[in-house]
Scaffold this active site. Sequence first.
Site, PDB file in Angstrom:
ATOM      1  N   CYS A   4      28.244  46.504  21.960  1.00 27.72           N
ATOM      2  CA  CYS A   4      27.148  45.755  22.612  1.00 27.72           C
ATOM      3  C   CYS A   4      25.951  46.690  22.600  1.00 27.72           C
ATOM      4  O   CYS A   4      25.621  47.311  23.598  1.00 27.72           O
ATOM      5  CB  CYS A   4      27.534  45.399  24.050  1.00 27.72           C
ATOM      6  SG  CYS A   4      28.813  44.155  24.155  1.00 27.72           S
ATOM      7  N   ASP A  37      29.583  38.624  17.274  1.00 23.60           N
ATOM      8  CA  ASP A  37      30.180  38.503  18.598  1.00 23.60           C
ATOM      9  C   ASP A  37      31.330  39.511  18.729  1.00 23.60           C
ATOM     10  O   ASP A  37      32.311  39.427  17.987  1.00 23.60           O
ATOM     11  CB  ASP A  37      30.690  37.054  18.755  1.00 23.60           C
ATOM     12  CG  ASP A  37      31.446  36.845  20.056  1.00 23.60           C
ATOM     13  OD1 ASP A  37      31.494  37.767  20.897  1.00 23.60           O
ATOM     14  OD2 ASP A  37      31.984  35.729  20.226  1.00 23.60           O
ATOM     15  N   CYS A  78      26.482  48.507  33.940  1.00 22.00           N
ATOM     16  CA  CYS A  78      25.490  48.953  34.928  1.00 22.00           C
ATOM     17  C   CYS A  78      25.642  48.088  36.175  1.00 22.00           C
ATOM     18  O   CYS A  78      24.673  47.727  36.816  1.00 22.00           O
ATOM     19  CB  CYS A  78      24.072  48.942  34.362  1.00 22.00           C
ATOM     20  SG  CYS A  78      23.532  47.351  33.753  1.00 22.00           S
TER      21      CYS A  78
HETATM   22  C1  LIG Z   1      24.172  46.390  28.646  1.00 20.38           C
HETATM   23  S1  LIG Z   1      23.393  45.845  27.210  1.00 20.38           S
HETATM   24  C2  LIG Z   1      23.696  47.166  26.110  1.00 20.38           C
HETATM   25  C3  LIG Z   1      22.791  48.343  26.260  1.00 20.38           C
HETATM   26  C4  LIG Z   1      22.953  49.372  25.128  1.00 20.38           C
HETATM   27  N1  LIG Z   1      24.327  49.789  24.997  1.00 20.38           N
HETATM   28  C5  LIG Z   1      22.083  50.587  25.327  1.00 20.38           C
HETATM   29  O1  LIG Z   1      22.569  51.609  25.802  1.00 20.38           O
HETATM   30  O2  LIG Z   1      20.901  50.529  24.973  1.00 20.38           O
HETATM   31  C6  LIG Z   1      24.508  44.635  26.609  1.00 20.38           C
HETATM   32  C7  LIG Z   1      24.164  44.068  25.249  1.00 20.38           C
HETATM   33  O3  LIG Z   1      25.282  43.286  24.804  1.00 20.38           O
HETATM   34  C8  LIG Z   1      24.821  42.177  24.088  1.00 20.38           C
HETATM   35  N2  LIG Z   1      25.928  41.210  24.052  1.00 20.38           N
HETATM   36  C9  LIG Z   1      26.244  40.293  24.989  1.00 20.38           C
HETATM   37  N3  LIG Z   1      27.323  39.615  24.609  1.00 20.38           N
HETATM   38  C10 LIG Z   1      27.712  40.103  23.417  1.00 20.38           C
HETATM   39  C11 LIG Z   1      28.764  39.797  22.509  1.00 20.38           C
HETATM   40  N4  LIG Z   1      29.636  38.823  22.771  1.00 20.38           N
HETATM   41  N5  LIG Z   1      28.861  40.505  21.367  1.00 20.38           N
HETATM   42  C12 LIG Z   1      27.971  41.499  21.092  1.00 20.38           C
HETATM   43  N6  LIG Z   1      26.943  41.815  21.899  1.00 20.38           N
HETATM   44  C13 LIG Z   1      26.810  41.134  23.051  1.00 20.38           C
HETATM   45  C14 LIG Z   1      23.590  41.768  24.850  1.00 20.38           C
HETATM   46  O4  LIG Z   1      22.743  40.961  24.049  1.00 20.38           O
HETATM   47  C15 LIG Z   1      22.994  43.111  25.229  1.00 20.38           C
HETATM   48  O5  LIG Z   1      22.083  43.516  24.240  1.00 20.38           O
END
Ligand SMILES: C[S@@+](CC[C@H](N)C(=O)[O-])C[C@H]1O[C@@H](n2cnc3c(N)ncnc32)[C@H](O)[C@@H]1O
Length: 433
Positions: A254, A302, A374
Amino acid sequence: MKADTRALAARGLAEIALRGASLREVMERSAPRLPDPRDRALLMALLSEGARWWLRFDPAVDDLLEKSLRHKEPAVHALLVLGLVQLEILELRDYAAVAATVEAVRALKRPPLAGLVNAVLRRWQRERESRLAKLDARPQTRHAHPAWLATALQRDWPQQAEAVMTADNNEPPLMLRVNRRRSEREALIARLQAAGYAATAHPWLADALVLPHSSDVTRLPGFDDGLFAVQDGAAQVAADLADLHDGLRVLDACAAPGGKACHLLERADIALTALEFDPARAERIRQNLMRLRLDAKIVTGDAGAPKGWWDGRPFDRILLDAPCSASGVLRRRPDVRLHRRESDIAAMQAQQRRLLAALWPLLAPGGRLLYVTCSVLRAENEAIVGELLAAQADAQAVPFTLPVGQPAAVGWQILPGDGDLDGMYYAVLQKSR
Ligand SMILES: C[S@@+](CC[C@H](N)C(=O)[O-])C[C@H]1O[C@@H](n2cnc3c(N)ncnc32)[C@H](O)[C@@H]1O
């Protein structure tokens, strides 16, 4: 100009608090209308502090009126909330705050309401002590938190809940992460200090620098050269716990906007796949990699459905920085508390459970998976990791401690304000060989 700025802030705050708009989108839409950077800074301060303190002063405004203006005149209602924020939080001189707010009613093209706004603010000043005491009597209005979240914090962290909510309302420091591949931390500190910034090394995080106040980071020396990134210290713990060395195959499941991914790449020569569901956010990973002169394979997909993007080769390390309530970062994202609902938590949990279960099979024997959020809610953290440990016989929790925060049933919780960091949860899971 100041009256226009306040009027713009009132309209924007009403959209954020009453219509679910994000602070970022309101700011992006409104800022171009203010050519003077000082007006833009005032707008940002009013919107941020207005959102942060809405749940304290919105009921106070209603209490001062016979008939609420919230639905009939949302911008005037928000302007009154901002009036109280300026008096009580931004500590503007009383006369200036009241006069400017009344003037802004005219800028909102509601001159008939100017008298009412003036009377309401004057009444607040007269009855301030008793009205503040009333707001202080309940945790949600004392700390401007939604009632459900105040209750959840008291349930999950009874000893720390008050301190957590206090930290959520304090100005956080600006934290940077030196890009080890391009600069020594001490050299960057010297460069920032020479330019007049009071940068210091973080006491226990190897790559972190602390500046007391936020500023436009794109103007700090070294930004364009990719010498540093903006990242709270709590997020920098991920690279330490990942136990990296050259040659590892790593998945950041993610990844956007790429904060932790870039840190991993700065630490070791790894083959990193940066996966992200949202294509627009994936573009931000690309931009950050480019600025920091780093390289990864960016994949849009995903994390819960690896068939769509996985080549079948296991990963030595997986970072699952799961989508969550963001309840640990309210101090940096003041609008989150207005938009999050208690019912969101079950949906978040379902997603966290799904992603963790889908990614576990992709981990190589002997490999490590870091589960990170977080969030400060046990339901999104140790509960999710505990379920995986119960379901997967080949999963073990790796014990560790950090200089700040506290142990959870599994993993470690940094609460907002611990060591002046954001709230963040970490668990390290190892797969048997
Ligand atoms: C907490 S943020 C990640 C922050 C990042 N790791 C950083 O340190 O900059 C979570 C991310 O997961 C993505 N996300 C949500 N559901 C997801 C999925 N099913 N598969 C992949 N990415 C996903 C969101 O769009 C978001 O960008």
